[in-house]
Design a protein around this motif. Structure first.
Motif, PDB file in Angstrom:
ATOM      1  N   THR A   1      -6.302   5.272   4.688  1.00  0.00           N
ATOM      2  CA  THR A   1      -4.997   4.485   5.721  1.00  0.00           C
ATOM      3  C   THR A   1      -4.462   4.882   7.210  1.00  0.00           C
ATOM      4  O   THR A   1      -5.018   4.483   7.723  1.00  0.00           O
ATOM      5  CB  THR A   1      -3.545   4.180   4.911  1.00  0.00           C
ATOM      6  OG1 THR A   1      -4.008   4.476   3.398  1.00  0.00           O
ATOM      7  CG2 THR A   1      -2.732   3.373   5.441  1.00  0.00           C
TER       8      THR A   1
ATOM      9  N   GLU B   1       0.971  -1.341   0.023  1.00  0.00           N
ATOM     10  CA  GLU B   1      -0.566   0.061   0.095  1.00  0.00           C
ATOM     11  C   GLU B   1       0.809   1.633   0.379  1.00  0.00           C
ATOM     12  O   GLU B   1       2.284   1.391   0.516  1.00  0.00           O
ATOM     13  CB  GLU B   1      -1.264  -0.303   0.814  1.00  0.00           C
ATOM     14  CG  GLU B   1      -1.787  -0.812   1.088  1.00  0.00           C
ATOM     15  CD  GLU B   1      -3.238  -0.454   2.130  1.00  0.00           C
ATOM     16  OE1 GLU B   1      -3.034   0.112   2.811  1.00  0.00           O
ATOM     17  OE2 GLU B   1      -3.462  -2.437   2.745  1.00  0.00           O
TER      18      GLU B   1
ATOM     19  N   TYR C   1      -7.772   4.162   9.136  1.00  0.00           N
ATOM     20  CA  TYR C   1      -7.900   3.437   9.545  1.00  0.00           C
ATOM     21  C   TYR C   1      -6.955   2.795  10.569  1.00  0.00           C
ATOM     22  O   TYR C   1      -7.844   2.271  11.770  1.00  0.00           O
ATOM     23  CB  TYR C   1      -8.567   2.607   8.346  1.00  0.00           C
ATOM     24  CG  TYR C   1      -8.112   0.793   8.543  1.00  0.00           C
ATOM     25  CD1 TYR C   1      -9.781   0.624   8.659  1.00  0.00           C
ATOM     26  CD2 TYR C   1      -6.922   0.134   8.140  1.00  0.00           C
ATOM     27  CE1 TYR C   1      -9.102  -0.903   9.386  1.00  0.00           C
ATOM     28  CE2 TYR C   1      -6.818  -1.553   8.428  1.00  0.00           C
ATOM     29  CZ  TYR C   1      -8.129  -1.890   9.217  1.00  0.00           C
ATOM     30  OH  TYR C   1      -8.371  -3.303   9.360  1.00  0.00           O
TER      31      TYR C   1
ATOM     32  N   PRO D   1      -8.414  -2.425  -3.428  1.00  0.00           N
ATOM     33  CA  PRO D   1      -9.562  -1.695  -3.891  1.00  0.00           C
ATOM     34  C   PRO D   1      -9.489  -1.329  -5.704  1.00  0.00           C
ATOM     35  O   PRO D   1     -10.088  -0.658  -5.711  1.00  0.00           O
ATOM     36  CB  PRO D   1      -9.055  -1.061  -2.705  1.00  0.00           C
ATOM     37  CG  PRO D   1      -8.369  -0.708  -2.239  1.00  0.00           C
ATOM     38  CD  PRO D   1      -7.353  -2.229  -2.757  1.00  0.00           C
TER      39      PRO D   1
ATOM     40  N   THR E   1     -10.043  -4.500   0.681  1.00  0.00           N
ATOM     41  CA  THR E   1      -9.426  -3.472   1.847  1.00  0.00           C
ATOM     42  C   THR E   1      -8.243  -3.002   1.603  1.00  0.00           C
ATOM     43  O   THR E   1      -7.636  -2.026   1.863  1.00  0.00           O
ATOM     44  CB  THR E   1     -10.268  -3.125   2.949  1.00  0.00           C
ATOM     45  OG1 THR E   1     -10.085  -3.556   3.489  1.00  0.00           O
ATOM     46  CG2 THR E   1     -11.556  -2.263   2.720  1.00  0.00           C
ATOM     47  N   SER E   2      -7.785  -4.021   1.570  1.00  0.00           N
ATOM     48  CA  SER E   2      -6.228  -4.321   1.513  1.00  0.00           C
ATOM     49  C   SER E   2      -5.503  -4.537   0.021  1.00  0.00           C
ATOM     50  O   SER E   2      -5.423  -4.895  -0.978  1.00  0.00           O
ATOM     51  CB  SER E   2      -5.206  -5.501   2.381  1.00  0.00           C
ATOM     52  OG  SER E   2      -6.179  -5.583   3.671  1.00  0.00           O
TER      53      SER E   2
END
Length: 275
Positions: free
Chosen positions: A122, A116, A125, A232, A227-228
């Motif tokens: 990020t 990522e 989260y 996405p 979501t990782s």
């Protein structure tokens, strides 16, 4: 004076001709598997070294180049056959691999695990994860207030750097009050807030690296968590960003402890002559 190490060896060293370097923010007690778990499942041909974070507070003004320069200054004295990166460590791994290629004339293989490039989402989260994990210390009322403050910070966010600064401010204030109310000593509060500040600095610095440029030759190992990592992104964007993607039907938290992933890493390293 004790010198903080820059790298630590994980797993057994078979004494082969090359080593692999792994970039991650490994923290005690985190739910996600770490490179130590992956090392346990690798074949006998891989010597794996993992980054060690700077002493708490030393990273306060670090940018991406400072992290990479620190790691490069202390690379073990053996040829590097591969660079691995997990999550935000994938951004740093791409930069580290490129710098090693410039310095040595030999490009190491680049293996990324749910990589990522951190965004404001990020940071938010991760902030919510930390607040929720510390709800026992914060208490229900303070945890709810800290979560609401984080929501407002995200809504008014003006870039990763500024949001990171604001989330650190909010968390530090909440944690210091909670620790004092619980009768915990200042040293504990300082370590708690310092660790979070260090992690945010790591994420903010990782966001400075151009993934489009640095991930072009990477092999990516993707989990099934929507979501990782690359999940996405739409298929075309994923294909354009990296050289190859291998997908596994496991959660993000289990990616580095899954035997099938370790077997695939062995195969990729052997195929790229990174041993």
């Amino acid at each position: 004076m004790t010198t903080t190490p820059v790298w630590r060896e994980i797993g057994a060293d078979p004494g082969g001709p090359t080593i692999a370097l792994a970039v991650d923010y490994a923290a005690t007690g985190r739910p996600e598997a770490a490179f130590g778990d992956l090392a346990d499942g690798l074949g006998a041909g891989t010597a794996l070294w993992e980054t060690v974070q700077p002493p708490l507070g030393a990273e306060a003004d670090f940018d991406a180049a400072d992290y990479v320069d620190r790691w490069l200054s202390a690379v073990p004295d053996r040829p590097v056959g591969a660079v691995l990166g997990f999550c935000a460590g994938g951004a740093f791994a791409g930069e580290l691999a490129a710098r090693l290629a410039e310095d040595t004339g030999r490009a190491p293989a680049l293996l990324l695990f749910d990589p990522e490039s951190p965004t404001t989402l990020t940071l938010y989260y991760q902030y919510r994860k930390v607040v929720e994990s510390l709800s026992g210390v914060l208490g229900a009322e303070r945890a709810a207030a800290a979560a609401a403050d984080g929501d407002r910070a995200l809504a008014g966010a003006d870039g990763v750097e500024r949001l990171g600064t604001e989330l650190v401010r909010i968390f530090t204030g909440a944690a210091e009050v909670a620790c004092a109310a619980a009768g915990l000593d200042e040293e504990y509060a300082e370590e708690l807030t310092g660790t979070y500040r260090s992690f945010v600095r790591y994420l903010v610095a990782a966001a400075q690296i151009d993934r489009d440029e640095r991930w072009a030759g990477a092999v990516v190992f993707s989990s099934a968590t929507p979501t990782s990592g690359l999940n996405p992104l739409d298929p075309a964007a994923r294909a354009a960003l990296v050289d190859r993607e291998l997908r596994f039907d496991v959660a993000h938290a289990d990616l580095l402890r899954t035997p099938e992933v370790a077997a695939a890493v062995d195969e990729v390293l052997a195929g790229k002559g990174a041993r």
